[in-house]
Design a protein around this motif. Structure first.
Motif, mmCIF file in Angstrom:
data_model
loop_
_atom_site.group_PDB
_atom_site.id
_atom_site.type_symbol
_atom_site.label_atom_id
_atom_site.label_comp_id
_atom_site.label_asym_id
_atom_site.label_seq_id
_atom_site.Cartn_x
_atom_site.Cartn_y
_atom_site.Cartn_z
ATOM 1 N N SER A 116 0.791 0.831 4.727
ATOM 2 C CA SER A 116 0.786 -0.362 3.877
ATOM 3 C C SER A 116 1.609 -0.173 2.611
ATOM 4 C CB SER A 116 -0.660 -0.721 3.494
ATOM 5 O OG SER A 116 -1.292 0.383 2.846
ATOM 6 N N ALA A 117 1.842 1.093 2.209
ATOM 7 C CA ALA A 117 2.611 1.343 0.987
ATOM 8 C C ALA A 117 4.108 1.164 1.217
ATOM 9 C CB ALA A 117 2.336 2.751 0.478
ATOM 10 N N LEU A 118 4.571 1.462 2.430
ATOM 11 C CA LEU A 118 5.993 1.372 2.760
ATOM 12 C C LEU A 118 6.115 0.677 4.114
ATOM 13 C CD1 LEU A 118 7.011 5.005 1.712
ATOM 14 C CD2 LEU A 118 7.433 2.919 0.426
ATOM 15 N N LYS A 119 5.884 -0.626 4.122
ATOM 16 C CA LYS A 119 5.741 -1.386 5.371
ATOM 17 C C LYS A 119 7.000 -1.329 6.229
ATOM 18 C CE LYS A 119 3.295 -4.159 8.008
ATOM 19 N NZ LYS A 119 4.273 -4.415 9.086
ATOM 20 N N ALA A 120 8.174 -1.527 5.621
ATOM 21 C CA ALA A 120 9.409 -1.525 6.410
ATOM 22 C C ALA A 120 9.654 -0.155 7.036
ATOM 23 C CB ALA A 120 10.594 -1.919 5.528
#
Length: 304
Positions: A116-120
């Motif tokens: 969720s912190a770095l979705k891409a």
């Protein structure tokens, strides 16, 4: 992974038998914000030290060595991998690893983040790993001096309690993840710096392709079009160590691969990789990796 939020938290990594005169490694929490956690592992040890790492689903970790070697072991995933200095190991959970730290000086950053912190980035990793746990690795020293500088900057900034480092943290994660998954330079002890003159590049590539050849300084100089004296001096300036050491490092790489992938004896591997004796192989592994050949092959689960 267990949540850790106290910024002053520090723990030690040691064997139960270890005495204080053998040194040790400390693991300190430096950053925990926005779903990204960073620990610093540092110190010096004359013993092999180990810890277990558990990566949860929807979580990833980068183990980044600025100095020091390690062996990663996961029996369930059939992983046994050697990480030389100045490299990174990218792990996507769920997975449990035993990380065995070599003898010598260590400076590591252990960077963990939630999807969720770095979705891409998480979506990209999901597609690359086909939905399951996966591991990748890369080597970065002279091939990416900007990255080495950025890691040093991050180390100093977080060690001194400087805040607002998220842009630098995210950029380092993205660059290392790309290098680990897509890069051509994986784990290596004998990199070819980008600044090396072309005659030396051709020679170094030839050594990496045929490390078991004799490679006398005179023969190597003839291939590069240099005198033996000029080759010795130019090589050391360009690479920071001498040509004979480069040959030994290439042979050590070959030996490590055979240690990890075959059941051949140490004596056979020493011969196959171009070393004149098992003692020469032992000395090279100890000097460049901090492990003995038998330890690379037999380091076990559960030595905490």
């Amino acid at each position: 992974m267990r949540s850790e939020t106290k910024m002053e938290e520090t723990s030690t990594i040691q064997t139960s038998e270890q005495s204080s005169d053998k040194g040790g490694l400390s693991r300190k929490l430096l950053h925990s914000q926005h779903g990204i956690t960073i620990h610093r592992i540092s110190g010096s040890t004359s013993d092999l030290l180990s810890r277990e790492v558990a990566i949860d689903p929807s979580e990833s970790m980068l183990l980044v060595s600025l100095s020091g070697s390690a062996v990663y072991v996961s029996e369930r995933m059939k992983i046994r991998r050697v990480q030389p200095p100045q490299g990174a190991f990218l792990v996507r959970g769920p997975i449990k690893l035993d990380v065995h730290f070599a003898r010598g000086m260590h400076r590591w950053l252990e960077i963990t983040w939630q999807d969720s912190a770095l979705k891409a980035l998480a979506d990209w990793q999901e597609s690359e790993s086909k939905g399951g746990p996966s591991t990748w690795s890369c080597h970065f020293d002279d091939h990416a001096p900007f990255l080495t500088d950025s890691l040093g900057t991050l180390w100093d900034a977080l060690s001194h309690g400087q805040r607002n480092q998220e842009p630098l943290i995210v950029s380092i994660i993205a660059i290392l993840a790309d290098m680990a998954v897509n890069g051509e330079i994986k784990d290596t002890l004998a990199s070819i710096p980008s600044s090396v003159p072309e005659p030396l590049v051709s020679l170094m590539r030839a050594v990496k392709a045929r490390p078991t050849d004799t490679w006398s300084l005179k023969e190597a100089a003839s291939m590069a079009g240099y005198s033996a004296f000029h080759l010795s001096r130019t090589f050391r300036v360009a690479v920071d160590y001498g040509f004979p050491e480069f040959v030994d490092r290439c042979r050590t790489e070959l030996a490590v691969q055979e240690l990890l992938t075959t059941e051949n004896s140490i004596e056979e591997i020493a011969t196959h990789s171009g070393f004149g004796s098992t003692q020469a192989l032992r000395s090279a592994c100890r000097e460049y990796l901090g492990f003995l050949p038998s330890e690379i092959r037999s380091v076990q689960i559960g030595l905490h």
